[in-house]
Design an enzyme around this catalytic site. Structure first.
Site, short mmCIF file in Angstrom:
data_model
loop_
_atom_site.label_atom_id
_atom_site.label_comp_id
_atom_site.label_asym_id
_atom_site.label_seq_id
_atom_site.Cartn_x
_atom_site.Cartn_y
_atom_site.Cartn_z
N SER A 142 0.85 -1.19 0.00
CA SER A 142 0.00 0.00 0.00
C SER A 142 0.88 1.23 0.00
O SER A 142 1.99 1.21 0.58
CB SER A 142 -0.90 0.02 1.24
N TYR A 155 -2.30 -0.65 9.93
CA TYR A 155 -2.28 -1.05 8.52
C TYR A 155 -1.00 -0.58 7.84
O TYR A 155 -0.30 -1.36 7.17
CB TYR A 155 -3.50 -0.46 7.82
#
Length: 262
Positions: A142, A155
C-alpha cells in the site's frame, strides 16, 4: 507472443483472491494463460473464479496466518499442479482507528494477515523456487507504507514491514534467479475502500479521496480518479512477466500520484 498468452505454461499462487485486487489479479494472470491456484477464506469468490476459468483456475481455502496450512497447500500444489512459478501476496485486512483507541487484538490481527501471511507464503514458495533457479514473488502492499495516514497506523506499519521483508527476501534469492517485488496501490475501488465510507455517502466520499482532505493531512490524487482493481492487477502481471526480467526489489506505486512519492 501476444500479452494474452505471455504467461502460458506457468503456475501461480494468489492469496486474497476472492474479491477486490486479488480477484483482479487472478483475472489478469489467467487471462494471460497462467494456471492459477486462487486462495482465500471467501469461498464464494474463489469458487466463481474456478467456474469462470474451468481447468485453468483451482480454488482452495487458505488462512495465510496459519504457517502449517500454507506449507501443506504449497506442497500439495507443487505435487498436483506443478512447480509454482509465480506467487502473489494480496490477502490483507484494515482495522482503522486512532492509535489511542487501537486494541491489542486489532494490531495483532492486522500483522497476522498483512505481514505474517506474506512471510509464510513467501518463505514456502521461495524455498522451492530457489532450488529450481527461477520464480517471481509479488507482494501487494500500500502507498500507506510510505507516507503517514491518520487512523491507519496498524495497517501502514504492517504494509511497511511487508515491503521491507519482500525487498530483503529479494536480495537473498536474486543470485538464484528469483525476483521479488512489491506493488503499492493507493485508493482503489474495493470493499476495503468502501468500508471506510459512510453508508449513503459513497459519491461524496470518493470525491474527497480524489480532491484530498487537509483536515487529515491527506493529499488528493493528481490523476483525478480512484484506481480500479484491474489497474493494480496489470502492474502485478507486468512484474511477474519476462518483460520485467531485470526488475527485482522494486516497489511500484500505483496511486495516481497521490503520495507525491514523498
Amino acid at each position: 507472443m501476444s500479452l494474452d498468452q505471455e504467461l502460458a505454461g506457468r503456475t501461480a499462487l494468489v492469496t486474497g483472491a476472492g474479491r477486490g485486487i486479488g480477484e483482479a489479479v487472478v483475472h489478469a494472470l489467467a487471462g494471460r494463460g497462467a494456471a492459477v491456484l486462487a486462495t482465500d477464506l471467501a469461498e464464494e469468490g474463489i469458487a466463481a473464479l474456478e467456474k469462470t476459468y474451468a481447468g485453468l483456475v483451482t480454488a482452495r481455502l487458505l488462512d495465510v496466518t496459519d504457517s502449517t496450512a500454507v506449507e501443506e497447500l504449497v506442497a500439495e500444489a507443487e505435487h498436483t499442479l506443478g512447480p509454482l512459478d509465480i506467487a502473489v501476496n494480496v490477502a490483507g485486512i484494515l482495522r482503522g482507528s486512532p492509535v489511542a483507541d487501537l486494541k491489542d487484538e486489532e494490531w495483532a490481527a492486522t500483522f497476522a494477515v498483512n505481514t505474517h501471511g506474506v512471510f509464510h507464503v513467501s518463505r514456502s514458495v521461495s524455498r522451492r523456487m530457489t532450488e529450481r533457479g527461477s520464480g517471481s514473488i509479488v507482494t501487494v502492499a500500500s502507498n500507506a507504507a510510505g507516507i503517514p495516514r491518520t487512523n491507519m497506523a496498524a495497517y501502514a506499519a504492517s504494509k511497511a514491514a511487508a515491503v521491507m521483508f519482500t525487498k530483503c527476501l529479494g536480495l537473498e534469492v536474486a543470485s538464484r534467479g528469483v525476483r521479488c517485488n512489491t506493488v503499492s496501490p493507493g485508493s482503489t475501488l474495493t470493499d476495503m475502500q468502501r468500508g471506510m465510507w459512510a453508508v449513503g455517502d459513497e459519491e461524496a466520499a470518493a470525491r474527497r479521496v480524489v480532491e484530498g482532505d487537509p483536515a487529515t493531512y491527506r493529499t488528493g490524487i493528481p490523476l483525478g480518479r480512484i484506481a480500479d482493481p484491474s489497474d493494480i492487477a496489470d502492474a502485478v502481471a507486468f512484474l511477474v512477466s519476462d518483460r520485467a526480467r531485470h526488475i527485482t526489489m522494486h516497489d511500484l506505486y500505483v496511486d495516481g500520484g497521490a503520495t507525491l512519492r514523498a
